[in-house]
Design a protein around this motif. Structure first.
Motif, PDB file in Angstrom:
ATOM      1  N   ILE A   1      70.154  73.222 -15.801  1.00  9.76           N
ATOM      2  CA  ILE A   1      71.237  72.240 -15.726  1.00  9.76           C
ATOM      3  C   ILE A   1      72.387  72.901 -14.985  1.00  9.76           C
ATOM      4  CG2 ILE A   1      72.893  70.954 -17.135  1.00  9.76           C
ATOM      5  CD1 ILE A   1      70.714  71.008 -19.329  1.00  9.76           C
ATOM      6  N   PRO A   2      73.032  72.189 -14.066  1.00  9.72           N
ATOM      7  CA  PRO A   2      74.184  72.811 -13.427  1.00  9.72           C
ATOM      8  C   PRO A   2      75.290  73.020 -14.464  1.00  9.72           C
ATOM      9  CG  PRO A   2      73.808  70.571 -12.595  1.00  9.72           C
ATOM     10  CD  PRO A   2      72.827  70.815 -13.656  1.00  9.72           C
ATOM     11  N   VAL A   3      76.202  73.874 -14.316  1.00  7.43           N
ATOM     12  CA  VAL A   3      76.473  74.768 -13.209  1.00  7.43           C
ATOM     13  C   VAL A   3      75.863  76.124 -13.576  1.00  7.43           C
ATOM     14  CG1 VAL A   3      78.353  75.777 -11.882  1.00  7.43           C
ATOM     15  CG2 VAL A   3      78.678  73.554 -13.012  1.00  7.43           C
TER      16      VAL A   3
ATOM     17  N   PHE B   1      69.795  76.139 -12.122  1.00  7.15           N
ATOM     18  CA  PHE B   1      69.734  74.842 -11.457  1.00  7.15           C
ATOM     19  C   PHE B   1      69.340  75.001  -9.999  1.00  7.15           C
ATOM     20  CE2 PHE B   1      72.092  71.848  -8.718  1.00  7.15           C
ATOM     21  CZ  PHE B   1      71.269  70.755  -8.926  1.00  7.15           C
TER      22      PHE B   1
ATOM     23  N   VAL C   1      59.587  67.844 -12.918  1.00  8.32           N
ATOM     24  CA  VAL C   1      60.868  67.306 -13.355  1.00  8.32           C
ATOM     25  C   VAL C   1      60.764  66.792 -14.796  1.00  8.32           C
ATOM     26  CG1 VAL C   1      62.083  65.153 -12.991  1.00  8.32           C
ATOM     27  CG2 VAL C   1      61.997  66.810 -11.181  1.00  8.32           C
TER      28      VAL C   1
ATOM     29  N   LEU D   1      62.526  68.231 -18.498  1.00  7.53           N
ATOM     30  CA  LEU D   1      63.183  67.437 -19.541  1.00  7.53           C
ATOM     31  C   LEU D   1      62.722  67.908 -20.918  1.00  7.53           C
ATOM     32  CD1 LEU D   1      64.910  64.943 -20.291  1.00  7.53           C
ATOM     33  CD2 LEU D   1      62.784  63.681 -20.376  1.00  7.53           C
TER      34      LEU D   1
ATOM     35  N   LEU E   1      68.496  73.097 -25.725  1.00 12.50           N
ATOM     36  CA  LEU E   1      69.610  72.396 -26.348  1.00 12.50           C
ATOM     37  C   LEU E   1      69.692  72.698 -27.830  1.00 12.50           C
ATOM     38  CD1 LEU E   1      69.703  68.741 -25.093  1.00 12.50           C
ATOM     39  CD2 LEU E   1      71.360  70.530 -24.755  1.00 12.50           C
TER      40      LEU E   1
ATOM     41  N   MET F   1      76.933  73.537 -33.684  1.00 17.44           N
ATOM     42  CA  MET F   1      77.030  72.431 -34.627  1.00 17.44           C
ATOM     43  C   MET F   1      76.643  72.819 -36.042  1.00 17.44           C
ATOM     44  SD  MET F   1      75.458  69.634 -32.078  1.00 17.44           S
ATOM     45  CE  MET F   1      75.900  69.745 -30.351  1.00 17.44           C
TER      46      MET F   1
ATOM     47  N   ILE G   1      74.158  66.603  -4.036  1.00 15.23           N
ATOM     48  CA  ILE G   1      73.985  67.712  -4.986  1.00 15.23           C
ATOM     49  C   ILE G   1      75.290  67.979  -5.722  1.00 15.23           C
ATOM     50  CG2 ILE G   1      73.478  70.173  -5.177  1.00 15.23           C
ATOM     51  CD1 ILE G   1      71.018  68.418  -4.780  1.00 15.23           C
TER      52      ILE G   1
ATOM     53  N   TYR H   1      75.406  65.487  -8.272  1.00 15.35           N
ATOM     54  CA  TYR H   1      74.468  65.800  -9.352  1.00 15.35           C
ATOM     55  C   TYR H   1      75.013  66.904 -10.247  1.00 15.35           C
ATOM     56  CZ  TYR H   1      70.139  66.761 -11.737  1.00 15.35           C
ATOM     57  OH  TYR H   1      69.197  66.937 -12.712  1.00 15.35           O
ATOM     58  N   VAL H   2      75.624  67.898  -9.619  1.00 16.16           N
ATOM     59  CA  VAL H   2      76.167  69.010 -10.406  1.00 16.16           C
ATOM     60  C   VAL H   2      77.220  68.487 -11.390  1.00 16.16           C
ATOM     61  CG1 VAL H   2      77.641  71.055 -10.252  1.00 16.16           C
ATOM     62  CG2 VAL H   2      75.644  70.851  -8.791  1.00 16.16           C
TER      63      VAL H   2
ATOM     64  N   GLU I   1      75.619  66.197 -14.174  1.00 15.73           N
ATOM     65  CA  GLU I   1      74.912  66.892 -15.236  1.00 15.73           C
ATOM     66  C   GLU I   1      75.850  67.769 -16.056  1.00 15.73           C
ATOM     67  OE1 GLU I   1      70.791  67.835 -15.167  1.00 15.73           O
ATOM     68  OE2 GLU I   1      71.561  65.880 -15.712  1.00 15.73           O
ATOM     69  N   ALA I   2      76.737  68.458 -15.353  1.00 15.35           N
ATOM     70  CA  ALA I   2      77.616  69.393 -16.048  1.00 15.35           C
ATOM     71  C   ALA I   2      78.466  68.643 -17.074  1.00 15.35           C
ATOM     72  CB  ALA I   2      78.515  70.115 -15.044  1.00 15.35           C
TER      73      ALA I   2
ATOM     74  N   ILE J   1      77.372  68.442 -20.810  1.00 18.14           N
ATOM     75  CA  ILE J   1      77.490  69.531 -21.777  1.00 18.14           C
ATOM     76  C   ILE J   1      78.726  69.385 -22.654  1.00 18.14           C
ATOM     77  CG2 ILE J   1      77.641  72.036 -22.018  1.00 18.14           C
ATOM     78  CD1 ILE J   1      75.969  71.974 -19.294  1.00 18.14           C
TER      79      ILE J   1
ATOM     80  N   TYR K   1      78.109  66.497 -24.956  1.00 16.70           N
ATOM     81  CA  TYR K   1      77.136  66.887 -25.979  1.00 16.70           C
ATOM     82  C   TYR K   1      77.836  67.653 -27.103  1.00 16.70           C
ATOM     83  CZ  TYR K   1      73.218  69.681 -27.851  1.00 16.70           C
ATOM     84  OH  TYR K   1      72.302  70.308 -28.658  1.00 16.70           O
TER      85      TYR K   1
ATOM     86  N   PHE L   1      71.909  63.357 -24.868  1.00 18.28           N
ATOM     87  CA  PHE L   1      71.660  64.312 -23.789  1.00 18.28           C
ATOM     88  C   PHE L   1      70.303  64.059 -23.140  1.00 18.28           C
ATOM     89  CE2 PHE L   1      71.138  68.053 -21.409  1.00 18.28           C
ATOM     90  CZ  PHE L   1      72.335  68.722 -21.361  1.00 18.28           C
ATOM     91  N   LEU L   2      69.281  63.912 -23.951  1.00 14.03           N
ATOM     92  CA  LEU L   2      67.932  63.802 -23.380  1.00 14.03           C
ATOM     93  C   LEU L   2      67.742  62.500 -22.624  1.00 14.03           C
ATOM     94  CD1 LEU L   2      65.715  65.455 -26.115  1.00 14.03           C
ATOM     95  CD2 LEU L   2      66.566  66.410 -23.989  1.00 14.03           C
TER      96      LEU L   2
ATOM     97  N   LEU M   1      69.465  62.975 -19.369  1.00 13.70           N
ATOM     98  CA  LEU M   1      68.791  63.969 -18.528  1.00 13.70           C
ATOM     99  C   LEU M   1      67.518  63.390 -17.931  1.00 13.70           C
ATOM    100  CD1 LEU M   1      69.205  66.883 -17.666  1.00 13.70           C
ATOM    101  CD2 LEU M   1      67.677  67.573 -19.487  1.00 13.70           C
ATOM    102  N   LEU M   2      66.812  62.610 -18.698  1.00 12.47           N
ATOM    103  CA  LEU M   2      65.558  62.012 -18.213  1.00 12.47           C
ATOM    104  C   LEU M   2      65.805  61.292 -16.892  1.00 12.47           C
ATOM    105  CD1 LEU M   2      62.640  60.802 -18.439  1.00 12.47           C
ATOM    106  CD2 LEU M   2      63.706  58.909 -19.633  1.00 12.47           C
TER     107      LEU M   2
ATOM    108  N   LEU N   1      67.041  63.636 -13.866  1.00 10.99           N
ATOM    109  CA  LEU N   1      66.068  64.507 -13.217  1.00 10.99           C
ATOM    110  C   LEU N   1      65.258  63.743 -12.174  1.00 10.99           C
ATOM    111  CD1 LEU N   1      64.964  66.635 -16.251  1.00 10.99           C
ATOM    112  CD2 LEU N   1      65.971  67.490 -14.165  1.00 10.99           C
ATOM    113  N   LEU N   2      64.936  62.480 -12.494  1.00  3.20           N
ATOM    114  CA  LEU N   2      64.222  61.679 -11.498  1.00  3.20           C
ATOM    115  C   LEU N   2      65.106  61.432 -10.281  1.00  3.20           C
ATOM    116  CD1 LEU N   2      62.353  59.162 -13.751  1.00  3.20           C
ATOM    117  CD2 LEU N   2      61.364  60.907 -12.294  1.00  3.20           C
TER     118      LEU N   2
ATOM    119  N   LEU O   1      67.264  63.454  -9.203  1.00  4.99           N
ATOM    120  CA  LEU O   1      67.261  64.696  -8.427  1.00  4.99           C
ATOM    121  C   LEU O   1      66.057  64.718  -7.489  1.00  4.99           C
ATOM    122  CD1 LEU O   1      68.506  67.488  -7.918  1.00  4.99           C
ATOM    123  CD2 LEU O   1      67.005  68.391  -9.670  1.00  4.99           C
TER     124      LEU O   1
END
Lengths: 483, 493
Positions: free
Chosen positions: A385-387, A391, A414, A418, A425, A433, B136, B139-140, B143-144, B147, B150, B169-170, B173-174, B177-178, B180
């Protein structure tokens, strides 16, 4: 006939390391228990010296010596440099840990340096037998390292497993090599490649030999279905040794793939590409799915390594220079991540207490926000995951694979990342947490803490500015494989 | 010239402020931490104001552009720019961040520095999402941003926070990623560039367009969220702390719709037309079905969460009808929803801070003990129901109007929201605010403090202002909306 001494200059780093560690082996006998720190300092100095010789080497040139069996090229130099650096970090991270477990002995350092020497020989091998020699030096040293904790049952079991399986893999590799020798009449990589390219070799025998060779290589890389030893070794070996196993040997394995497949067997790309696709798919699938079920962090990291190696293969099996340099970028980032991850485990382990289960990371944010943040960086990097460096590593291999027309493989990869994200995570969740079971603040040697912070921030730094490392990898690959 | 770096500032000022809060903030001295965070948030907003004042309304092009090499190996650039579509989101986001900081002022008791820092950093990252013109880079940021969110849900959230945060999150992310994978594909098609504007010019056959559309759809539909991938949202909203819910509803949902506008429509115009029937159907299901689901909720936050999904159905409906009215309507609806849903969550937060429950049944007759609060809540509820004169009316009305042009039944179904929205919102308000005081806890409630009054009055003014004079908001959009529609109706093969 006169004896012409070979050009030793390209092998200076290896020669220096061998001399230095032989001296260490003797000197250590005269150092008493209380001054053991000297051994450590000496080992680090030996690494610095080796690095110095690596830097002195000719830049940007390909030099072949020992009758074409040893090559010194930019790829070799970069990979060796990274291996030496990684081992230096390994020693620094391990010092406290092995001291508190009675493993702070000369053998530990000697064996690690021998293994490093094996890796360096593998990296520079231009001849199948030299490759094999390096590999065996690495495997035997590793085996002894894994069993270093003599009275630990799981360590002995892991060492036994590693030994038997490594012997089997070596056997397969040798068998494959013998077939290739039979088909091409040579063990020198460039000659093998030439013979195959000219179509003078029996393709049937070659493919059969290739199958055995890929199997042997896959074992070294620790990819499915030759991965069985990985989780046991990671869990069973002392953490310091597991840390070593995930670093320099992986770089050696990468070099192994480069030299054997991209170099010698380059003309047979379609054959090994299809084999590696199977291995990569299985590794990503099994590695990621099984990692979810682990409660032991070291085992989890072992399965995560398997899946990372699957991703790495994506770059290699693209079969382009771009793919190789993507794979190289991946292996370097992977080594950095896993150094940091094991560095964290070692930092958290104390006398007689191994912080290797997931629950040890509970509430880390309360105990030490800074190191929780470091672990967060490591985990997002592993999840890609970025950053983070991870990644761009993933981006590089995925784009290489897509460039090679392997669209469905990219989509599969990909999806697998996931799945992977879930267990990384979970660590973040535990740290941030959950409430800690144990509220003592983290202690640790200041050099360990400093290096770990540098290591973690490097992952972040490479996530923001990956260009220098990408350039280094691209240049190394381009200058070495074309040359 | 500083004017050229405004967008960079809008990203990096909040992030730097967040890092400073982390570095300097001490949980033992929460006062200093809060002030620092507030200063950071206000500065972050101030640097975005010139974007509005200096924006050239007549130009559809990217403005305040910045372009620098970032990763030459992949030809990835640091390319920023805003147009009439993204402008408002940057402003909205930077503005809401201030409110969130104020709303978390004394309420957040544990690890305040990390809480404030997470919001500030996220604010910068979200601005990055809206102004990135390199895939990109986008995307960065995209996605960032996950976090901090989350962590916000997982650390400061309610009892089922861990489940909710991982689900959030998931799911996200799912999809991403596609996306990407689609970006990498387009990179090769565009001749080795990740520039979004170049992506928009790539000619693609319909079959490929559909695959790429689906990849983007997976990413953005989860964010919006569209039915049936909306299930993460009620969980995330309910468990998140008030500030988290506000940002989720007011800003991050908009990223999904923004993605449709920035990626799907211009990059895959033919696929967008081909699949618009499905998209409109999904939108209408969200509007009607989720509206009905909202009606039966027992938990106030869940109710507002479902109402958000329903309102976002309007947004996607407006987007996929391909007419200027619909697009502008959906943009206005997004801005308005940002204010109104943010305000609703803040109101619920005000109640929750006092009563520590969000169950509607635990309240009743709040108006008797908190008259000022009741007035605000009533206003926002009216806006949520789309009462004329409030901002909620504008977007819904315009989208419905444009739906009539396309198909009467679309409009008829969409218009049910005016009934359903009024039903679930006003019924909730009736049960919570009006009537007799039902229990001793409600009787002991104290009215809003000046801090709470401050953020509620600001939002109230905005809701009314936008409702009475929407032109102020719609003016900068025209040029970009028309250009986007032209792109979206030019076949690519």
């Amino acid at each position: 006939m006169t004896f012409v001494p070979p050009n030793l200059v390209p092998a200076y780093p290896e020669i220096f390391l061998l001399v230095a560690l032989s001296a260490l082996l003797i000197a250590d006998l005269f150092i008493d228990e209380t001054k053991r720190f000297l051994t450590y300092a000496y080992a680090q100095l030996a690494l610095v010296g080796t690095a110095g010789f690596l830097l002195l080497g000719a830049m940007g040139q390909v030099v072949v010596t020992f009758n074409g069996s040893f090559v010194d090229d930019p790829l070799a130099r970069t990979l060796k440099m990274i291996s030496v650096l990684a081992v230096s970090f390994v020693l620094a991270y391990s010092r406290d840990y092995i001291q508190s477990r009675g493993l702070f002995k000369g053998e530990f350092f000697v064996l690690i340096l021998f293994a490093l020497l094996g890796v360096m020989v593998m990296i520079s091998a231009n001849h199948f037998l030299v490759m094999y020699l390096g590999l065996e030096l690495l495997s035997l040293s590793l085996c002894a390292l894994i069993a270093l904790q003599r009275d630990s049952v799981i360590a002995s079991e892991a060492a036994m497993k590693y030994f038997v399986l490594a012997a089997l893999a070596s056997g397969m590799l040798l068998y494959g090599l013998s077939m290739i020798y039979g088909a091409t009449g040579s063990l020198q990589m460039a000659e093998v490649a030439n013979t195959i390219a000219q179509g003078n070799a029996d393709p049937g025998i070659l493919v059969l030999g290739l199958v055995f060779m890929v199997a042997g290589l896959s074992f070294k890389m620790g990819v499915v279905p030759f991965h069985m030893w990985v989780p046991d070794v990671y869990e069973g070996a002392p953490t310091a040794v597991a840390l070593f196993v995930t670093t320099a040997p992986k770089i050696g394995a990468f070099a192994f793939f480069m030299r054997l497949l991209a170099g010698a067997m380059g003309p047979m790309l379609p054959d090994w590409q299809s084999m590696l696709i199977i291995v990569a798919v299985l590794s990503m699938l099994l590695g990621n799915v099984t990692a979810i079920a682990q409660t032991n962090l070291k085992r989890m990291l072992a399965y995560s390594t398997i899946s990372h190696m699957g991703f790495l293969l994506l770059g290699i099996l693209s079969g382009t220079l771009g793919g190789y340099s993507a794979a190289m970028f991946y292996v370097v980032s992977y080594v950095l991540m896993s150094l940091a991850a094991f560095g964290m485990i070692l930092l958290m382990s104390r006398d007689g207490f191994e912080a290797d289960t997931l629950s040890d990371f509970k509430g880390l944010n309360k105990r030490s926000p800074w190191y929780a943040f470091m672990m967060l960086l490591i985990m997002i990097s592993m999840a890609g995951i970025p950053v983070s460096a991870g990644f761009f590593a993933k981006l590089a291999v995925l784009s290489a694979a897509l460039d090679a027309g392997l669209t469905w493989l990219v989509v599969f990869a990909v999806m697998m990342s996931l799945v992977g994200a879930f267990y990384y995570l979970r660590i973040i969740k535990l740290m941030y947490m959950d409430e800690p079971d144990d509220v003592t603040p983290l202690v640790g040697e200041s050099d360990h803490r400093l290096l770990l912070s540098i290591n973690g921030l490097t992952l972040l730094g490479l996530g923001i500015l990956p260009q220098p490392l990408i350039d280094l990898c691209t240049a190394s690959i381009a200058q070495s494989l074309r040359g | 010239m500083t004017a050229n770096h405004l967008l960079s500032l809008s990203i990096w000022v909040p992030i730097l402020a967040g890092v400073l809060v982390l570095a300097l903030g001490r949980d033992s001295q929460p006062g200093g931490t809060r002030v620092l965070a507030l200063v950071g948030a206000v500065l972050g907003f101030l640097v975005t104001v010139p974007l509005y004042t200096g924006f050239v309304n007549s130009s559809p092009a990217m403005q305040f552009e910045e372009l620098a090499r970032w990763i030459p190996a992949f030809n990835i650039t640091y390319h920023l720019g805003v147009d009439g579509i993204s402008l408002w989101f940057v402003l909205l986001n930077s503005f809401m961040t201030i409110l969130v900081v104020v709303a978390g002022w004394i309420v957040i008791e544990k690890r305040q520095a990390q809480y404030m820092a997470a919001f500030l950093i996220m604010s910068g990252l979200i601005n990055g999402v809206f102004v990135s013109l390199d895939a990109i880079l986008f995307y960065v940021f995209f996605e960032a941003m996950l976090i901090p969110m989350y962590l916000i849900i997982g650390v400061w959230g309610g009892p089922r926070r861990v489940y909710a945060s991982i689900k959030f999150f998931l799911y996200t992310l799912l999809g991403s990623l596609l996306m990407l994978a689609a970006f990498i594909y387009l990179y090769f098609e565009a001749g080795g560039s990740f520039d979004i504007l170049k992506f928009q010019a790539v000619a693609l056959p319909l079959s490929v367009q559909i695959l790429i559309f689906v990849a983007f759809f997976m990413s953005f539909a989860v964010k919006v969220p569209m039915w049936p991938v909306h299930t993460w949202l009620p969980d995330a909203h309910v468990e998140a702390p008030t500030g988290g819910s506000v940002i989720l509803a007011a800003i991050t949902l908009k990223i999904g719709a923004y993605g449709f506008l920035r990626f799907n429509l211009p990059i895959t115009p033919d696929a967008s037309h081909a699949l618009s029937g499905i998209m409109i159907t999904l939108s209408l299901i969200a509007v009607v079905y989720i509206g009905l689901v909202a009606l039966v909720q027992q938990d106030m936050k869940k109710l507002v969460a479902y109402s958000s999904i329903s309102h976002m159905g309007f947004v996607t409906l407006g987007i996929f009808m391909f007419n200027p009215l619909g697009l502008e309507g959906s943009l206005l609806q997004m801005i308005s929803h940002g204010f109104v849903s943010g305000a609703m969550f803040l109101c619920i937060g005000v109640l929750y801070d006092r009563m520590h429950t969000r169950q509607i049944a635990d309240y009743g007759g709040v108006a008797n003990t908190m008259p000022k609060f009741a007035a605000f809540m009533m206003l926002f509820a009216m806006a949520n129901a789309g009462l004329p004169g409030t901002s909620g009316f504008i977007g819904e009305f315009i989208v419905t109007l444009s739906a009539v042009q396309v198909n009467f039944w679309y409009a008829a179904l969409a218009a049910t929201t005016l009934i359903l929205g009024a039903a679930y919102t006003l019924w909730m308000v009736k049960r919570v605010v009006f009537g007799e005081v039902t229990n001793a806890h409600v009787a002991a409630l104290k009215d809003i403090t000046s801090r709470e009054f401050l953020f509620l009055i600001i939002l109230a003014l905005l809701v009314l202002g936008m409702g009475l004079y929407p032109k102020l908001f719609s003016e900068p959009m025209h040029a970009s909306v028309l250009q986007l529609l032209e792109q979206a109706s030019t076949p690519k093969f």
